[in-house]
Design a protein around this motif. Structure first.
Motif, short mmCIF file in Angstrom:
data_model
loop_
_atom_site.label_atom_id
_atom_site.label_comp_id
_atom_site.label_asym_id
_atom_site.label_seq_id
_atom_site.Cartn_x
_atom_site.Cartn_y
_atom_site.Cartn_z
N LYS A 249 -9.75 2.26 -2.93
CA LYS A 249 -8.81 3.39 -2.98
C LYS A 249 -8.56 3.89 -1.56
N ILE A 250 -7.31 4.17 -1.25
CA ILE A 250 -6.96 4.73 0.06
C ILE A 250 -7.29 6.21 0.04
N LYS B 35 -10.40 2.98 3.33
CA LYS B 35 -10.55 2.77 1.89
C LYS B 35 -12.01 2.85 1.49
N ASP C 201 0.82 -1.22 0.00
CA ASP C 201 0.00 0.00 0.00
C ASP C 201 0.85 1.27 0.00
#
Length: 165
Positions: free
Chosen positions: A59-60, A55, A9
């Motif tokens: 998507k972070i 998230k 990540d």
């Protein structure tokens, strides 16, 4: 969705950090520069199993470091209320997702973790010009304690109380 970060990540987290740092600079908040916080700082958080992600659609869009207290600068002040504490660092929320409650969800995760693991408080520090974070901390019952001169930061603490008893 809240989850712990993995090494895979880190590139996406680093990209988020660049966006947040740029947004802070545009807002006149000099807390971070393009050299901090970055990949090399987040890798340490992941290695300590302490980087929490928020998230949406894979998507972070938010993250925070949540670690047991061990910050030497924190020992330079005497106003802390509790001893067994977790410390939050590097709270990031994507600028396009501000005001959606993401920072609050990250904080709620930390509070639950703290209570479940018998911590007495959550500690955090922020730059005196970071009016956004200072407002967030005040709104969420953190107590402003003392100026940490060696860091040029204000110390805040939230005493954890289990209201279920």
């Amino acid at each position: 969705m809240l989850t712990k970060a993995k090494l895979s990540d880190l590139n996406e987290i680093d990209d988020l950090a660049v966006l947040v740092i740029s947004d802070m600079e545009k807002s006149g908040i000099p807390q971070w520069k393009l050299n901090y916080p970055r990949y090399e700082h987040f890798i340490k958080d992941v290695e300590q199993d302490g980087l929490i992600l928020y998230k949406e659609n894979k998507k972070i869009i938010g993250c925070m470091a949540m670690l047991p207290e061990n910050d030497p600068p924190y020992k330079t002040i005497n106003s802390w209320l509790k001893e067994k504490s977790i410390v939050l660092h590097r709270i990031l929320v994507h600028p396009e997702h501000r005001k959606e409650g993401i920072a609050k969800k990250l904080l709620d995760y930390a509070i639950k973790y703290g209570l479940d693991n018998h911590y007495e408080s959550i500690k955090i520090d922020t730059h005196l010009d970071n009016y956004k974070m200072r407002k967030f901390l005040s709104k969420n019952n953190f107590i402003e304690l003392e100026y940490i001169a060696v860091m040029d930061r204000f110390a805040y603490e939230l005493v954890l109380e289990d209201n279920d008893e």
